[in-house]
Scaffold this motif. Structure first.
Motif, PDB file in Angstrom:
ATOM      1  N   LEU A   1     -18.298   0.318 101.068  1.00  0.00           N
ATOM      2  CA  LEU A   1     -19.233   0.345 102.193  1.00  0.00           C
ATOM      3  C   LEU A   1     -18.772   1.334 103.254  1.00  0.00           C
ATOM      4  CD1 LEU A   1     -19.816  -3.505 102.597  1.00  0.00           C
ATOM      5  CD2 LEU A   1     -21.191  -1.871 101.290  1.00  0.00           C
ATOM      6  N   SER A   2     -19.723   2.107 103.793  1.00  0.00           N
ATOM      7  CA  SER A   2     -19.341   3.103 104.797  1.00  0.00           C
ATOM      8  C   SER A   2     -20.433   3.350 105.844  1.00  0.00           C
ATOM      9  CB  SER A   2     -18.994   4.433 104.125  1.00  0.00           C
ATOM     10  OG  SER A   2     -20.100   4.905 103.372  1.00  0.00           O
ATOM     11  N   GLY A   3     -21.640   2.812 105.620  1.00  0.00           N
ATOM     12  CA  GLY A   3     -22.759   3.105 106.515  1.00  0.00           C
ATOM     13  C   GLY A   3     -22.822   2.175 107.716  1.00  0.00           C
TER      14      GLY A   3
ATOM     15  N   LYS B   1     -26.568  -2.431 116.576  1.00  0.00           N
ATOM     16  CA  LYS B   1     -26.164  -1.577 115.455  1.00  0.00           C
ATOM     17  C   LYS B   1     -24.690  -1.829 115.165  1.00  0.00           C
ATOM     18  CE  LYS B   1     -27.543   2.984 113.771  1.00  0.00           C
ATOM     19  NZ  LYS B   1     -28.608   2.395 112.946  1.00  0.00           N
ATOM     20  N   ILE B   2     -24.361  -1.896 113.867  1.00  0.00           N
ATOM     21  CA  ILE B   2     -22.998  -2.277 113.493  1.00  0.00           C
ATOM     22  C   ILE B   2     -22.647  -1.652 112.146  1.00  0.00           C
ATOM     23  CG2 ILE B   2     -23.784  -4.381 112.325  1.00  0.00           C
ATOM     24  CD1 ILE B   2     -21.273  -5.779 113.267  1.00  0.00           C
ATOM     25  N   SER B   3     -21.370  -1.382 111.933  1.00  0.00           N
ATOM     26  CA  SER B   3     -20.945  -0.822 110.646  1.00  0.00           C
ATOM     27  C   SER B   3     -21.076  -1.874 109.555  1.00  0.00           C
ATOM     28  CB  SER B   3     -19.497  -0.339 110.729  1.00  0.00           C
ATOM     29  OG  SER B   3     -18.613  -1.440 110.825  1.00  0.00           O
ATOM     30  N   GLU B   4     -21.313  -1.431 108.330  1.00  0.00           N
ATOM     31  CA  GLU B   4     -21.496  -2.357 107.203  1.00  0.00           C
ATOM     32  C   GLU B   4     -20.237  -3.186 106.956  1.00  0.00           C
ATOM     33  OE1 GLU B   4     -24.756   0.205 104.578  1.00  0.00           O
ATOM     34  OE2 GLU B   4     -22.614   0.339 104.117  1.00  0.00           O
ATOM     35  N   ARG B   5     -19.092  -2.568 107.123  1.00  0.00           N
ATOM     36  CA  ARG B   5     -17.839  -3.296 106.886  1.00  0.00           C
ATOM     37  C   ARG B   5     -17.646  -4.412 107.914  1.00  0.00           C
ATOM     38  NH1 ARG B   5     -13.151   1.082 105.055  1.00  0.00           N
ATOM     39  NH2 ARG B   5     -14.184   1.727 103.092  1.00  0.00           N
ATOM     40  N   LYS B   6     -17.913  -4.094 109.166  1.00  0.00           N
ATOM     41  CA  LYS B   6     -17.767  -5.103 110.214  1.00  0.00           C
ATOM     42  C   LYS B   6     -18.802  -6.210 110.031  1.00  0.00           C
ATOM     43  CE  LYS B   6     -17.292  -5.645 115.214  1.00  0.00           C
ATOM     44  NZ  LYS B   6     -17.300  -4.961 116.537  1.00  0.00           N
ATOM     45  N   LEU B   7     -20.007  -5.832 109.622  1.00  0.00           N
ATOM     46  CA  LEU B   7     -21.055  -6.826 109.407  1.00  0.00           C
ATOM     47  C   LEU B   7     -20.699  -7.738 108.238  1.00  0.00           C
ATOM     48  CD1 LEU B   7     -23.793  -7.925 110.202  1.00  0.00           C
ATOM     49  CD2 LEU B   7     -24.849  -6.253 108.669  1.00  0.00           C
TER      50      LEU B   7
END
Length: 418
Positions: free
Chosen positions: A208-210, A103-109
């Protein structure tokens, strides 16, 4: 040579360009149409000069043109065969999922997606890099609005990553083979290119925040797969080193690496009747190679009738750094391969720093419109929501990133060649 020959060849070149731009409308593969126009142009040249003093010059021109094409073809064939093997065995996909958490944040992904696309496209051709990047994006099953942002970053990063390596972008390879830029200088292009990617990611990740869950797949990798991956990386490094130290042409180093791959596979029992190692040559994108062949034949024919002289007239009215920037914008409409080939064949005069700037411009400029690069076309064919209009929403961010990268490239050129 009769004037009518020049006009016929220019008309054929225009038709070839139209067939590229409207490939999706006319439903004819651009490789098919361009190869016809390219070969037919030379047929006309030979027929028109039969029995004249110019016939020998046309024959010499064709030999030179075919020689240039052969070097490009063989290099790309070797590089693409390596990638075809590694992709088929699932090594590339496995490497991606090893890095990604569950699981990873959308920004990091988004950042990791851009980073992967940038790095991988410097090793593989842009089409393969885009296919792998888009497959990853689609596996996330995000809403279309977010998928589009990831796709825009992937396309820009793929095109940006390729400009610094002769294995990554055919226009970079063409400029290098024409002795317009040194391989060490090209490698330094990675700095402004990645800086531009960072800017684009920063602009597009703001909404993006999810968080996203990653569904991982695994492949049963064999020792031979890892060894061939090592041979591929070693071939890239030695290609660069041998060219710098000994002046060995890259095509020769890559063919040696490819032959080594075949022999190692044979000795380690990977070359079987069910899965012959030589069959991986058949898995590469031959329509891409045929397209390059057709384009270079078209441009080579135009050079024979001196039709390219007017093409570079813009360099007579603008400084090279401004003209190169505009060429990057043009490459979002006109395929960057014929654009680069035309500039090389026209013998436009520029210093090494200006050729470096052109390399960045034509390599990355195609990202501004979805139809401007092979990466964009491939992404559009795989993502239903990705259209010309939907991609155009990101034009401001893309233009800012491209302009920043180009400006940093000019600065880099001044530092290297001052």
């Amino acid at each position: 040579m009769p004037d009518y020959v020049s006009w016929i060849l220019i008309s054929l070149a225009v038709l070839a360009l139209i067939s590229i731009i409207f490939e999706e409308v006319i439903h004819i593969n651009k490789a098919q149409s361009v190869l016809f126009f390219g070969s037919f142009s030379w047929v006309i040249l030979f027929a028109a000069t039969s029995g004249t003093d110019s016939h020998h010059l046309v024959e010499e021109g064709l030999k030179e043109n075919i020689g240039e094409i052969a070097a490009l073809w063989l290099f790309l064939t070797a590089a693409m065969t390596f990638v075809a093997y590694l992709n088929k065995k699932g090594l590339i996909e496995t490497a991606i999922f090893k890095v990604l958490p569950n699981k990873i944040s959308e920004r990091k992904l988004l950042f990791l997606t851009g980073l992967f696309a940038f790095i991988f496209s410097s090793l593989a051709d842009n089409i393969t890099a885009t296919l792998v990047s888009i497959a990853l994006i689609l596996s996330l099953q995000m809403p279309p609005s977010k998928t589009l942002r990831f796709a825009a970053v992937a396309v820009f990063a793929v095109n940006s990553g390729g400009v610094a390596m002769i294995t990554g972008d055919v226009t970079t390879l063409m400029i290098f083979l024409a002795d317009k830029a040194e391989i060490t200088s090209l490698l330094l292009l990675a700095v402004p290119a990645f800086s531009a990617v960072l800017v684009l990611m920063g602009l597009l990740m703001l909404p993006l925040s999810g968080r996203v869950g990653i569904t991982k797949t695994s492949h049963d990798l064999q020792t031979i797969d890892l060894i061939i991956a090592g041979i591929f990386l070693f071939t890239i490094l030695t290609t660069i080193a041998f060219n710098v130290v000994f002046g060995i042409p890259p095509v020769l180093s890559f063919l040696t690496g490819l032959a080594t791959m075949f022999l190692v596979a044979k000795f380690m029992g990977e070359d079987t009747e069910d899965d012959p190692i030589m069959d991986y040559i058949r898995r590469i994108e031959f329509d891409t190679l045929m397209f390059f062949l057709g384009i270079l034949l078209v441009v080579g024919a135009l050079k024979e009738v001196k039709a390219l002289d007017s093409f570079v007239a813009i360099y007579d009215y603008l400084p090279a750094w401004q003209a190169n920037y505009l060429m990057g914008l043009f490459s979002s409409i006109i395929d960057n391969v014929p654009l680069t080939a035309a500039l090389l064949k026209s013998d436009v005069t520029m210093n090494a720093g200006e050729w470096l700037a052109l390399t960045y411009a034509v390599g990355v400029g195609g990202s501004l419109l979805i139809i401007g690069s092979a990466a964009g076309i491939v992404a559009m064919s795989k993502i239903e929501a990705l259209t010309f209009a939907s991609y155009l929403k990101f034009i401001v961010a893309l233009l800012i990133a491209y302009t920043l990268g180009y400006g940093l490239t000019l600065l880099l050129g001044n530092v290297i060649y001052s």
